[in-house]
Motif scaffolding. Structure first.
Motif, PDB file in Angstrom:
ATOM      1  N   TRP A 108     -42.083   3.859 -58.250  1.00  0.00           N
ATOM      2  CA  TRP A 108     -42.235   4.200 -56.880  1.00  0.00           C
ATOM      3  C   TRP A 108     -43.306   3.293 -56.102  1.00  0.00           C
ATOM      4  O   TRP A 108     -44.115   2.886 -56.593  1.00  0.00           O
ATOM      5  N   PHE A 109     -42.944   2.977 -55.117  1.00  0.00           N
ATOM      6  CA  PHE A 109     -43.965   2.252 -54.080  1.00  0.00           C
ATOM      7  C   PHE A 109     -43.738   2.513 -52.675  1.00  0.00           C
ATOM      8  O   PHE A 109     -42.638   3.213 -52.235  1.00  0.00           O
ATOM      9  N   ASP A 110     -45.162   2.660 -51.825  1.00  0.00           N
ATOM     10  CA  ASP A 110     -44.919   3.160 -50.674  1.00  0.00           C
ATOM     11  C   ASP A 110     -44.511   1.891 -49.844  1.00  0.00           C
ATOM     12  O   ASP A 110     -45.009   0.991 -49.798  1.00  0.00           O
ATOM     13  N   THR A 111     -43.428   2.036 -49.058  1.00  0.00           N
ATOM     14  CA  THR A 111     -42.750   0.956 -48.176  1.00  0.00           C
ATOM     15  C   THR A 111     -43.892   0.484 -46.927  1.00  0.00           C
ATOM     16  O   THR A 111     -43.358  -0.201 -46.136  1.00  0.00           O
ATOM     17  N   MET A 112     -44.766   1.516 -46.500  1.00  0.00           N
ATOM     18  CA  MET A 112     -45.539   1.589 -45.593  1.00  0.00           C
ATOM     19  C   MET A 112     -44.741   1.668 -44.264  1.00  0.00           C
ATOM     20  O   MET A 112     -45.204   1.263 -43.143  1.00  0.00           O
ATOM     21  N   MET A 113     -43.756   2.257 -44.132  1.00  0.00           N
ATOM     22  CA  MET A 113     -43.140   2.693 -43.264  1.00  0.00           C
ATOM     23  C   MET A 113     -43.497   3.950 -42.827  1.00  0.00           C
ATOM     24  O   MET A 113     -43.038   5.075 -43.491  1.00  0.00           O
ATOM     25  N   PRO A 114     -44.506   4.166 -41.656  1.00  0.00           N
ATOM     26  CA  PRO A 114     -44.968   5.350 -41.355  1.00  0.00           C
ATOM     27  C   PRO A 114     -43.720   6.406 -40.771  1.00  0.00           C
ATOM     28  O   PRO A 114     -43.024   5.930 -39.982  1.00  0.00           O
ATOM     29  N   VAL A 115     -43.876   7.491 -40.866  1.00  0.00           N
ATOM     30  CA  VAL A 115     -42.848   8.631 -40.391  1.00  0.00           C
ATOM     31  C   VAL A 115     -43.583   9.755 -39.930  1.00  0.00           C
ATOM     32  O   VAL A 115     -44.604  10.127 -40.340  1.00  0.00           O
ATOM     33  N   ALA A 116     -43.127  10.397 -38.824  1.00  0.00           N
ATOM     34  CA  ALA A 116     -43.966  11.628 -38.071  1.00  0.00           C
ATOM     35  C   ALA A 116     -43.923  12.592 -39.118  1.00  0.00           C
ATOM     36  O   ALA A 116     -42.879  13.073 -39.711  1.00  0.00           O
ATOM     37  N   ALA A 117     -44.944  13.464 -38.986  1.00  0.00           N
ATOM     38  CA  ALA A 117     -44.945  14.846 -39.872  1.00  0.00           C
ATOM     39  C   ALA A 117     -43.763  15.804 -39.380  1.00  0.00           C
ATOM     40  O   ALA A 117     -43.555  15.842 -38.212  1.00  0.00           O
ATOM     41  N   GLY A 118     -43.453  16.412 -40.383  1.00  0.00           N
ATOM     42  CA  GLY A 118     -42.639  17.581 -39.955  1.00  0.00           C
ATOM     43  C   GLY A 118     -41.153  17.355 -40.226  1.00  0.00           C
ATOM     44  O   GLY A 118     -40.133  18.297 -40.465  1.00  0.00           O
ATOM     45  N   GLY A 119     -40.639  16.261 -40.247  1.00  0.00           N
ATOM     46  CA  GLY A 119     -39.319  15.959 -40.452  1.00  0.00           C
ATOM     47  C   GLY A 119     -38.912  15.733 -41.841  1.00  0.00           C
ATOM     48  O   GLY A 119     -39.635  15.395 -42.710  1.00  0.00           O
ATOM     49  N   GLU A 120     -37.396  15.934 -42.115  1.00  0.00           N
ATOM     50  CA  GLU A 120     -36.855  15.805 -43.470  1.00  0.00           C
ATOM     51  C   GLU A 120     -35.989  14.804 -43.409  1.00  0.00           C
ATOM     52  O   GLU A 120     -35.271  14.424 -42.650  1.00  0.00           O
ATOM     53  N   LEU A 121     -36.010  13.836 -44.310  1.00  0.00           N
ATOM     54  CA  LEU A 121     -35.300  12.715 -44.421  1.00  0.00           C
ATOM     55  C   LEU A 121     -33.928  13.019 -44.937  1.00  0.00           C
ATOM     56  O   LEU A 121     -33.453  13.925 -45.726  1.00  0.00           O
ATOM     57  N   ASN A 122     -32.838  12.639 -44.034  1.00  0.00           N
ATOM     58  CA  ASN A 122     -31.673  12.649 -44.235  1.00  0.00           C
ATOM     59  C   ASN A 122     -30.925  11.225 -43.954  1.00  0.00           C
ATOM     60  O   ASN A 122     -31.403  10.424 -43.438  1.00  0.00           O
ATOM     61  N   ALA A 123     -29.979  10.850 -45.096  1.00  0.00           N
ATOM     62  CA  ALA A 123     -29.581   9.355 -44.959  1.00  0.00           C
ATOM     63  C   ALA A 123     -28.067   9.651 -45.311  1.00  0.00           C
ATOM     64  O   ALA A 123     -27.399  10.399 -45.847  1.00  0.00           O
ATOM     65  N   ALA A 124     -27.331   8.414 -44.674  1.00  0.00           N
ATOM     66  CA  ALA A 124     -26.235   8.037 -44.881  1.00  0.00           C
ATOM     67  C   ALA A 124     -25.588   6.516 -45.394  1.00  0.00           C
ATOM     68  O   ALA A 124     -26.229   5.716 -44.912  1.00  0.00           O
ATOM     69  N   MET A 125     -24.875   6.338 -46.565  1.00  0.00           N
ATOM     70  CA  MET A 125     -24.518   5.205 -46.822  1.00  0.00           C
ATOM     71  C   MET A 125     -23.729   4.327 -45.765  1.00  0.00           C
ATOM     72  O   MET A 125     -22.667   4.918 -45.342  1.00  0.00           O
ATOM     73  N   GLY A 126     -23.907   2.989 -45.539  1.00  0.00           N
ATOM     74  CA  GLY A 126     -23.156   2.210 -44.662  1.00  0.00           C
ATOM     75  C   GLY A 126     -23.453   1.046 -44.971  1.00  0.00           C
ATOM     76  O   GLY A 126     -23.927   0.466 -46.108  1.00  0.00           O
TER      77      GLY A 126
END
Length: 678
Positions: free
Chosen positions: A110-128
């Motif tokens: 695991w490594f931190d990509t240093m891509m900051p995101v706002a608190a409270g949201g949940e990651l959703n992803a789609a392949m493309g």
């Protein structure tokens, strides 16, 4: 007086799924009124379920987690990224205001990509797939959104590839009074608002707080910029005034945000439009500015779904809190480019220069319900809300006449992660009625929903109210089942898994630490350990699911299986069970206990008296008598237990609380019944 004689009758015990709907005496022979943490198959075996194991670092010993283990810092979304061309498998998760990534093939960590995101949201992803600004073709990427922040793209690079090779010298740290915004000067930095920088080696007082962190920036001019926190507000001096430091010790690195950030839209001609998503997303009143520094909240999508292949690929974005029925549609073949969409019809150059096939539409607008999922089944586009499911046909765009809604069904889906497509069928969780399946009612005919939960009404009723947004779905390809992680019995965190074997129409119910997952994802790439499943746990760790027979290091799995109540043949006074034969499979007996209950009694007879054991391996039927020390407890064998009970109904119970597996492939009970007078 006539003579009486005993006669023997044998009853075969069968195994299968849970059924809490029907009477315990009228169940099918292979149904169970109660089972926990087992896998059972009709006319087959019953065995303990598997557990989970942690991800291990390259040293082969240390557990690898995205940050420190902390019950108060859970993972907010887990996603997979797989490339079929080289079988590379990656995990991406959101935790602690940052995006973490791990390469699962080849010993990554695991490594931190240093891509900051706002608190409270949940990651959703789609392949493309997409072409970046440098015309580099990315075969498989994860299009990500959180619902509270700017979307981004993860391509599955190694840790060193996320940042520029050369560290940038800092010309000045521009201090400020307490509560005022600090600024950074890097001569000719070349950054744009929204880019990311990270810092290291700062030694000046107060400024050391920046070390090791990634920040988006707000450009001031060619040399200066502000730092933005996860809420997209300017970072301010805290704890007192921060001093201005000229030519400070320390360096900055620039994120390669052509990789991580959403790419610029191909059809954008406006200087204000830098990204391939609509102005409506980052600035709802479309005043031409970005969200920071304004009072108008952004409107980001909660989830994305991508359908089609190659030039026919298209993305659908939904879950807008301020416009819940809207679905935004990307350009055909360009899932990152939504610039045609302009809900407020504002003056945006991209709205007139882009093709006519991008845009947006509404799913049953005006009902106050939010779009919770999208799928493609048998050529239909399926869009769900919490209270309904809609079917659509046709193509998007003026040339094709647009999408046409052809049906609205009175079933809904809880959230974007409570559903999944398996083959040509959609499995989803209705917030009111529980698990459902959408399938074709004939080979090329209409789609119709089917109820899956009729066999386990007690389990569905036990789900904690107001927790349907936490239900998570994962497909286990190896065992041909789907799993829903749910909150049960008043718990507000997931603590139970309801497992449906779709090829058999059978249910199993699991509990224990295995089920404490806030999210789960299955890999589409087979590996040396088979089809992998991953679970994100409450404490922030990510684990392999269905690995080993421990729920964590040294943690036993408490399993139990109860058969239906069997009636003695020709129920007569004096009927007496003599013995029970239990044949164990390749997993062995695993310190499991075989017990028997009579006539609905809770008093269980422990079948501990061993008459004999037969069979060292699968043969097991040569009736050779073996001493206790000659057969392997982890191999197939037959054990006969003497019984002392008496009754007209019996139930077989198998229990285990161990870290070793067990498997029973067959069981039968011999009964002595008083015969007729001869």
């Amino acid at each position: 007086m006539g003579n009486y004689r005993d006669r023997l009758q044998s009853t075969q015990v069968r195994f299968g799924g849970v059924n809490t709907r029907d009477s315990v005496t009228d169940l099918p022979p292979n149904a169970s009124p109660y089972a926990r943490n087992v896998v059972a198959f009709p006319a087959g075996s019953v065995k303990s379920r598997k557990g989970f194991s942690g991800l291990i670092k390259a040293d082969g010993e240390t557990i690898d987690t995205p940050g420190a283990v902390d019950e108060d810092n859970p993972i907010l979304g887990l996603a997979g990224l797989q490339r079929a061309s080289d079988s590379e498998d990656f995990l991406v998760c959101s935790r602690g205001g940052a995006i973490w990534q791990r390469r699962m093939t080849g010993g990554g960590e695991w490594f931190d990509t240093m891509m900051p995101v706002a608190a409270g949201g949940e990651l959703n992803a789609a392949m493309g797939r997409f072409l970046d600004a440098a015309d580099v073709y990315h075969e498989a990427v994860a299009f990500c959104c959180t619902g509270v922040d700017e979307p981004f793209i993860v391509t599955g690079l190694e840790p060193g590839s996320y940042w520029s090779d050369a560290a940038k010298a800092i010309a000045q740290l521009t201090g400020a009074a307490m509560g005022a915004a600090i600024a950074i000067k890097i001569t000719a930095h070349g950054l744009a608002t929204g880019d990311v920088v990270s810092f290291s080696g700062l030694v000046a007082a107060d400024w050391t707080a920046l070390n090791g962190n990634g920040y988006r920036i707000e450009k001031i001019d060619a040399d200066n910029f502000y730092l933005l926190d996860n809420a997209l507000a300017r970072v301010k001096a805290t704890g007192g005034a921060w001093s201005t430091i000229v030519a400070p010790t320390g360096t900055a690195k620039i994120g390669l945000l052509g990789i991580l950030r959403w790419p610029k839209g191909k059809y954008s001609t406006s200087a204000d439009r830098q990204y391939g998503y609509p102005a409506r997303w980052d600035d709802p009143d479309d005043d031409g500015s970005l969200p920071w520094g304004t009072t108008e909240p952004a409107s980001w999508p909660r989830a994305l779904s991508i359908f089609g292949q190659g030039l026919e690929m298209r993305a659908y974005a939904y879950g807008f809190q301020d416009d819940p029925s809207r679905v935004d549609v990307s350009m055909l073949g360009e899932p990152s480019n939504f610039l045609k969409v302009d809900v407020d019809a504002a003056d945006e150059a991209a709205a007139t220069t882009s093709p006519e096939d991008g845009g947006y539409f509404y799913v049953t607008r005006g009902d106050g319900d939010i779009v919770t999922g999208a799928a493609q089944v048998y050529g239909y586009l399926v869009f769900t809300k919490k209270s309904k499911l809609t079917l659509w046909t046709g193509g998007f765009g003026l040339a094709e006449g647009g999408l046409q809604m052809v049906a609205t069904l009175p079933v809904g889906n809880a959230n974007p992660k409570s559903m999944g497509v398996v083959g040509s069928e959609l499995f989803f969780w209705d917030p009111v009625h529980g698990p459902k399946r959408l399938a074709a009612v004939q080979e090329y005919g209409d789609l119709a929903p089917g109820d899956l939960g009729d066999m386990i009404p007690d389990e569905i009723a036990a789900i904690t109210p107001q927790t349907d947004d936490k239900i998570r779905f994962v497909h286990d390809r190896a065992d041909r089942c789907v799993k829903w992680f749910v909150c049960s019995g008043g718990s507000t965190t997931c603590n139970r898994a309801l497992v449906y074997y779709y090829a058999l129409n059978e249910w199993q119910v699991w509990d224990g630490a295995y089920c404490e997952c806030v999210d789960a994802v299955a890999s589409e790439v087979a590996s040396e350990i088979g089809w992998r499943q991953y679970g994100a746990r409450h404490d922030g760790s990510v684990v392999y699911l269905d690995q080993g027979y421990e729920d964590g290091p040294g943690v036993a799995i408490a399993s139990e299986y109860r058969t239906k109540w069997f009636a003695m043949p020709d129920i007569l006074y004096g009927a007496r069970p003599l013995f029970i034969d239990v044949i164990y499979g390749e997993l062995g007996n695993g310190d499991s206990e075989v017990k028997i209950a009579y006539d609905f009694s809770n008093d269980l007879e422990i079948s501990s008296e061993l008459d004999f054991a037969r069979g060292e391996h699968a043969v097991g039927y040569d009736y050779g008598l073996y001493d206790d020390g000659l057969y392997d407890a982890s191999s197939q064998m037959l054990l006969r237990h003497n019984l002392e009970g008496d009754g007209s109904l019996f139930q077989l119970i198998v229990r285990s609380n161990t870290t070793t597996p067990w498997q029973i492939v067959s069981a039968s009970i011999e009964i002595a019944v008083r015969g007729k007078r001869q």
